[in-house]
Design a protein around this motif. Structure first.
Motif, PDB file in Angstrom:
ATOM      1  N   ILE A   1      55.878  54.648  16.499  1.00 51.29           N
ATOM      2  CA  ILE A   1      55.843  55.648  17.270  1.00 51.29           C
ATOM      3  C   ILE A   1      57.756  55.206  17.079  1.00 51.29           C
ATOM      4  O   ILE A   1      58.274  57.119  17.029  1.00 51.29           O
ATOM      5  CB  ILE A   1      55.905  55.318  19.028  1.00 51.29           C
ATOM      6  N   PRO A   2      58.694  54.223  16.822  1.00 50.34           N
ATOM      7  CA  PRO A   2      59.598  54.479  16.732  1.00 50.34           C
ATOM      8  C   PRO A   2      59.626  55.125  15.193  1.00 50.34           C
ATOM      9  O   PRO A   2      61.188  55.436  15.312  1.00 50.34           O
ATOM     10  CB  PRO A   2      59.441  52.625  17.400  1.00 50.34           C
ATOM     11  N   ALA A   3      58.584  54.177  14.427  1.00 53.77           N
ATOM     12  CA  ALA A   3      59.076  55.547  13.428  1.00 53.77           C
ATOM     13  C   ALA A   3      59.392  56.998  13.554  1.00 53.77           C
ATOM     14  O   ALA A   3      59.962  57.559  12.112  1.00 53.77           O
ATOM     15  CB  ALA A   3      57.972  54.681  12.101  1.00 53.77           C
TER      16      ALA A   3
ATOM     17  N   ILE B   1      67.282  54.245   5.518  1.00 60.53           N
ATOM     18  CA  ILE B   1      66.731  54.385   7.252  1.00 60.53           C
ATOM     19  C   ILE B   1      65.630  54.531   7.177  1.00 60.53           C
ATOM     20  O   ILE B   1      64.131  54.166   7.940  1.00 60.53           O
ATOM     21  CB  ILE B   1      67.997  54.360   7.485  1.00 60.53           C
ATOM     22  N   VAL B   2      65.727  56.314   6.728  1.00 59.14           N
ATOM     23  CA  VAL B   2      64.344  56.716   6.746  1.00 59.14           C
ATOM     24  C   VAL B   2      62.438  56.375   5.586  1.00 59.14           C
ATOM     25  O   VAL B   2      61.855  55.909   6.760  1.00 59.14           O
ATOM     26  CB  VAL B   2      64.620  58.465   6.536  1.00 59.14           C
ATOM     27  N   THR B   3      63.040  55.967   4.684  1.00 58.55           N
ATOM     28  CA  THR B   3      61.946  55.481   4.131  1.00 58.55           C
ATOM     29  C   THR B   3      61.564  54.174   4.656  1.00 58.55           C
ATOM     30  O   THR B   3      60.260  54.025   4.436  1.00 58.55           O
ATOM     31  CB  THR B   3      62.836  55.024   2.272  1.00 58.55           C
TER      32      THR B   3
ATOM     33  N   PHE C   1      56.039  52.811   9.791  1.00 59.09           N
ATOM     34  CA  PHE C   1      54.951  53.655  10.345  1.00 59.09           C
ATOM     35  C   PHE C   1      53.215  53.742   9.512  1.00 59.09           C
ATOM     36  O   PHE C   1      52.165  53.928  10.856  1.00 59.09           O
ATOM     37  CB  PHE C   1      55.042  55.586  10.171  1.00 59.09           C
ATOM     38  N   LEU C   2      53.075  53.734   8.563  1.00 62.45           N
ATOM     39  CA  LEU C   2      51.500  53.585   7.520  1.00 62.45           C
ATOM     40  C   LEU C   2      51.397  52.233   7.715  1.00 62.45           C
ATOM     41  O   LEU C   2      49.960  52.401   7.951  1.00 62.45           O
ATOM     42  CB  LEU C   2      51.880  53.699   5.961  1.00 62.45           C
TER      43      LEU C   2
ATOM     44  N   LEU D   1      61.388  48.376  15.449  1.00 64.31           N
ATOM     45  CA  LEU D   1      60.126  48.160  14.856  1.00 64.31           C
ATOM     46  C   LEU D   1      60.276  47.268  14.533  1.00 64.31           C
ATOM     47  O   LEU D   1      59.065  46.538  15.027  1.00 64.31           O
ATOM     48  CB  LEU D   1      59.967  49.041  13.478  1.00 64.31           C
ATOM     49  N   LEU D   2      61.108  45.910  13.914  1.00 63.01           N
ATOM     50  CA  LEU D   2      60.592  44.913  13.561  1.00 63.01           C
ATOM     51  C   LEU D   2      60.195  44.139  14.898  1.00 63.01           C
ATOM     52  O   LEU D   2      59.019  42.380  14.853  1.00 63.01           O
ATOM     53  CB  LEU D   2      61.708  44.425  13.086  1.00 63.01           C
ATOM     54  N   GLY D   3      61.588  44.455  16.042  1.00 63.90           N
ATOM     55  CA  GLY D   3      60.979  43.697  16.964  1.00 63.90           C
ATOM     56  C   GLY D   3      59.733  43.263  17.490  1.00 63.90           C
ATOM     57  O   GLY D   3      59.021  42.369  18.445  1.00 63.90           O
TER      58      GLY D   3
END
Length: 489
Positions: free
Chosen positions: A159-161, A62-64, A70-71, A5-7
């Motif tokens: 998508i990764p989220a 991690i889910v948080t 995602f939002l 996500l960060l990358g």
């Protein structure tokens, strides 16, 4: 997935910024803020991640992080204007802050000592994979209409989220967090899953119990643990009443995270199209292709760095990596200066500038990139680890944000070649810092590492004790000389 996500955001913004500036008619200052502000916003997430992970556990933190990002990706993908785009950056930044803290902490806490360096460096590996995916997304959507292409580039970050939400179903909770909650039986089962042998699992459990303050003779499946099980009092132990060892750990964490970003990483990765433009590549497509090649080099070599950490040691990798980055910046600054001052196109200088960029990302990926996450996530005691890492991430994001939000202005003020000479100077200071203050942590358990720190902050005490001893020896000698001599004297 959190690291991807960060990358992805770093990579995709390097190219999307070209089209966002054209579509929303942004100034250079607005573009700088848009590109770098996510680093500043991530401070909120990284500050909250330590306490959150001590409260609800590493796994659900991690889910948080994934849900928040995602939002943010949806906000950015559907943003009709600059203001809503900045809201999306704010939300995504909080998610990134959470991810940066919890990914290395979780990995360090489930990894056996024999492979902790490699496994804890995987977040950096996947940051690079995410960056490469962002570069590819830039190129893939660059042919679409101006107001659609960049929105798709940013929106795909959702998508990764979604994948993280599925992955958490098979992830065990951190055994160290379970012990901190007094859930000994669950911690024992997890350690048997993630250790090299049953004996190692039992040894690790004993070390964790000792670090948390639980008697080794206690075999209850569930007990009540005293303070710090939910992060209470940790900030006081970190900043108000730190031991010499914790002071040393904090200084090292500040320094590593500062120099990782202050050496100009964001200038090369986030603004690589601008760097290539200054090097003489004018076509947008060619600039995006060049950034894809940078991403391939950066991603492929980070695996080598991950292996080197356990083979050669953390300190050695830091020193050689920073030395390579210093040389690369000196070279890049020289060739960009030659290109800017030449009235004709210097193809050879363009090639050398591109090689210098690739050299920088290669030496960073083989050392400074993965080593920073590994080192900072393994040096703190278990009760201070999550918050200690979050402090380092805060320094990392502030420094990265400052570099991101000032690079365009900096290269206008002192030329782009001068900017990279400045980064070279910062790198030299960083090398001296690493050489002086970093003890080697390879092959030590997380609980053993604490004993390696604190000597730097005890030097004044040591000097005082030596001086006191010399005075006492002098006084005793004076007394002996005034006494009646005897045969033994």
């Amino acid at each position: 997935m959190n690291s991807i996500l960060l990358g992805y955001d770093i990579g995709v913004m390097s190219g999307a910024g070209i089209y966002i500036k054209k579509d929303l008619k942004l100034s250079n200052i607005q573009l700088e803020i848009l590109m770098g502000i996510l680093n500043v916003y991530s401070l909120l997430g990284s500050a909250a991640a330590g306490r959150t992970s001590d409260w609800i556990g590493r796994r659900y933190t991690i889910v948080t992080a994934a849900v928040i990002f995602f939002l943010g990706a949806l906000f950015m993908g559907f943003a009709p204007n600059y203001a809503i785009l900045m809201v999306g950056r704010f939300v995504a930044g909080i998610g990134v802050g959470y991810a940066l803290v919890i990914a290395p902490v979780y990995t360090a806490e489930i990894s056996p000592a024999s492979s902790r360096g490699f496994l804890t460096s995987l977040p950096e590996v996947f940051i690079n994979i995410g960056t490469l995916l962002g570069y590819i997304s830039n190129f893939a959507f660059s042919k679409m209409s101006l107001n659609v292409g960049w929105r798709l580039m940013l929106g795909l970050g959702a998508i990764p989220a979604v994948l993280i939400g599925l992955g958490v179903l098979v992830m065990p909770e951190s055994p160290r967090w379970l012990v901190m909650q007094g859930r000994i039986a669950e911690a024992r089962r997890t350690l048997h899953l993630v250790s090299d042998s049953p004996d190692e699992a039992n040894l690790r459990l004993d070390e964790i119990k000792k670090a948390v303050g639980i008697s080794l003779d206690c075999n209850d499946d569930h007990i009540t643990v005293a303070k710090n099980s939910n992060g209470k009092g940790v900030w006081r132990e970190l900043f108000l009443h730190p031991t010499p060892a914790v002071q040393h750990m904090l200084l090292v964490t500040f320094g590593i995270n500062f120099f990782q970003q202050a050496c100009g990483l964001a200038a090369v990765v986030l603004y690589s199209p601008k760097v290539f433009e200054k090097a003489g590549i004018t076509s947008d497509n060619h600039k995006l292709l060049a950034t894809i090649f940078v991403g391939i080099v950066k991603t492929s070599l980070v695996f080598i760095g991950a292996i080197m950490l356990d083979r050669f040691g953390r300190r050695t990798v830091f020193l050689y990596s920073m030395a390579g980055m210093i040389v690369s910046h000196a070279s890049l600054g020289t060739w960009l200066t030659v290109i800017n001052q030449s009235k004709t196109k210097q193809t050879w200088a363009i090639v050398m500038a591109i090689i210098s960029v690739l050299s920088f990302v290669a030496t960073f990926s083989m050392g400074m990139g993965p080593a920073a996450w590994v080192y900072c996530s393994e040096i703190f005691p278990v009760a201070l680890r999550a918050q200690g890492v979050s402090v380092g991430i805060g320094v990392n994001r502030v420094t990265g944000g400052l570099v991101s939000m000032t690079f365009l202005s900096l290269q206008q003020a002192i030329t782009i070649g001068g900017a990279f000479y400045l980064f070279m100077g910062v790198g030299i200071v960083g090398w001296i810092f690493f050489y002086t203050l970093l003890p080697e942590t390879r092959d030590n358990s997380l609980e053993e590492i604490e004993r390696l720190f604190g000597r730097f902050f005890n030097w004044r005490l040591t000097v005082t004790e030596l001086a006191k001893n010399e005075v006492e020896i002098g006084e005793s000698t004076k007394t002996e000389l005034t006494e009646e001599p005897n045969a033994s004297s």
